[in-house]
Design an enzyme around this catalytic site. Structure first.
Site, PDB file in Angstrom:
ATOM      1  N   ARG A 123       8.745  -7.000  -3.689  1.00  0.00           N
ATOM      2  CA  ARG A 123       7.768  -7.277  -4.742  1.00  0.00           C
ATOM      3  C   ARG A 123       7.563  -8.760  -5.007  1.00  0.00           C
ATOM      4  NH1 ARG A 123      10.740  -3.100  -8.584  1.00  0.00           N
ATOM      5  NH2 ARG A 123      12.298  -3.438  -6.947  1.00  0.00           N
ATOM      6  N   ARG A 154      15.286   1.142   9.824  1.00  0.00           N
ATOM      7  CA  ARG A 154      15.558   1.055   8.390  1.00  0.00           C
ATOM      8  C   ARG A 154      16.133   2.374   7.894  1.00  0.00           C
ATOM      9  NH1 ARG A 154      11.899   0.211   2.915  1.00  0.00           N
ATOM     10  NH2 ARG A 154      13.017  -1.627   2.201  1.00  0.00           N
ATOM     11  N   TYR A 162      11.542   9.912   3.653  1.00  0.00           N
ATOM     12  CA  TYR A 162      10.485  10.354   4.558  1.00  0.00           C
ATOM     13  C   TYR A 162      11.073  11.173   5.709  1.00  0.00           C
ATOM     14  CZ  TYR A 162       7.748   7.233   1.670  1.00  0.00           C
ATOM     15  OH  TYR A 162       7.156   6.630   0.584  1.00  0.00           O
ATOM     16  N   GLN A 203       6.150  -1.789  11.042  1.00  0.00           N
ATOM     17  CA  GLN A 203       6.970  -0.650  10.615  1.00  0.00           C
ATOM     18  C   GLN A 203       6.249   0.652  10.954  1.00  0.00           C
ATOM     19  OE1 GLN A 203       7.554   0.979   6.620  1.00  0.00           O
ATOM     20  NE2 GLN A 203       9.703   0.378   6.768  1.00  0.00           N
TER      21      GLN A 203
END
Length: 371
Positions: free
Chosen positions: A325, A238, A191, A110
């Protein structure tokens, strides 16, 4: 052409059905979502000595997506973030990809630039850059000196935008040299990419701001540059439409992301990765507009439950589901799902930074081999 190699039935778990799209031949429809772990050498950006073990332990996923990797010196989020620019960094990542491939896995890197979501302490005194000089006024940001207030970022010049576009293409080339099967461009979570898309963080009046077309321009330029460098079928993107994370507001999320998807769909990317968080039902709205592989993810207060993932695939909203997670505490998550075992709960400590503890010390299940 997308092909389900086995047809899920009422009794079969859709998450465990193999899936093929382009270069990707996945043994199951379970992806490990990108997760910041903060364990790289802070001075050099070289991944941790334990990184190869961490990713190899989780190679049973149909696809592994790494933590965000900084592509530019001013794009680093905080302590312990890895990079992919130097020979030393490439060499360590090559150890990671070799370990994953030896275990039969597939792994994408990524690629990440955080824009205003950083601090001069992290950037060795440099001011963060962003589409516009708009400061985050909410929660402070984590640095090696602790939590600090955000600063006013500096607006990128046209020349600097071109430099960032080139940095993504260069990092993509280095990723392939390091043995990655492809790259995922991080256009989500508030971001840099989403800062260009959101109207409250992009106040530009040049060709990168104002109209929807202009606000989308940076995304398209990076995707096109990376695809030209390594091939579109090695590139994923993404996005997180209508995600309020990091103080962004997207009042026209539906129109913006429909335009994004409609423009990128014909390019033939490896996949589109949609993180759904917000009022906009992005998966239901965008799935019919995307003809390629779609990875779904939810970013909520609790991890995505395997049962939710099953429904997303059974309902046709996704081809692959990304779990985050749960992969920290369940390195063999696909095997646990196959055996019908409840996953161990997500971690509550040692998520970021440190060494092996909370990173590579979560055990796999130990059950008798199947007959």
């Amino acid at each position: 052409m997308d092909t389900a190699l086995t047809s899920p039935t009422r009794t079969a778990n859709p998450l465990l059905a193999p899936y093929r799209h382009g270069r990707l031949d996945l043994p199951n429809r379970i992806a490990m979502a990108p997760m910041t772990r903060g364990r790289a050498d802070d001075a050099t950006g070289v991944p941790s000595d334990f990184a190869a073990t961490y990713y190899r332990q989780r190679a049973g996923a149909g696809l592994l997506i790494t933590e965000g990797i900084s592509v530019h010196p001013l794009g680093k989020a905080g302590p312990g973030i890895p990079a992919l620019r130097t020979d030393e960094q490439v060499a360590r990542w090559r150890e990671v990809t070799a370990a994953v491939h030896e275990a039969g896995g597939r792994i994408f890197a990524q690629l990440w630039h955080v824009g205003r979501m950083t601090h001069p302490v992290t950037l060795d005194g440099e001011t963060p850059t962003a589409p516009s000089a708009v400061r985050i006024t909410e929660a402070p940001i984590y640095t090696r000196e602790g939590l600090l207030p955000h600063v006013v970022p500096r607006a990128l010049t046209i020349a600097e935008i071109a430099e960032v576009v080139a940095a993504f293409a260069h990092a993509a080339r280095r990723a392939i040299e390091a043995g990655f099967d492809g790259v995922e461009i991080h256009g989500a979570n508030g971001y840099l990419f989403q800062q260009f898309l959101a109207e409250n963080s992009n106040l530009r009046t040049d060709r990168y701001g104002g109209s929807r077309e202009n606000r989308l321009r940076f995304v398209f330029e990076v995707v096109e540059a990376v695809a030209a460098e390594i091939g579109a079928d090695r590139v994923g993107l993404r996005i997180s439409p209508d995600n309020p994370e990091n103080q962004l507001v997207e009042p026209d999320a539906r129109g913006t992301y429909r335009a994004l998807v409609d423009t990128l769909d014909p390019i033939g990317l490896a996949y589109l990765h949609i993180l759904e968080r917000g009022a906009y039902a992005a998966l239901a709205d965008l799935r019919p507009r995307w003809s390629g592989m779609l990875i779904a993810n939810h970013n909520g207060p609790t991890p995505v439950d395997p049962a939710i993932g099953e429904r997303l695939i059974a309902d046709g909203l996704a081809d692959v589901v990304a779990f985050g997670r749960l992969f920290i505490t369940n390195p063999d998550l696909p095997e646990r799902i196959a055996r019908g075992l409840a996953p161990a709960p997500p971690p509550v400590a040692d998520v970021y930074g440190g060494g092996a503890r909370g990173y590579v010390d979560y055990p796999a299940i130990t059950l008798p081999e199947r007959a």
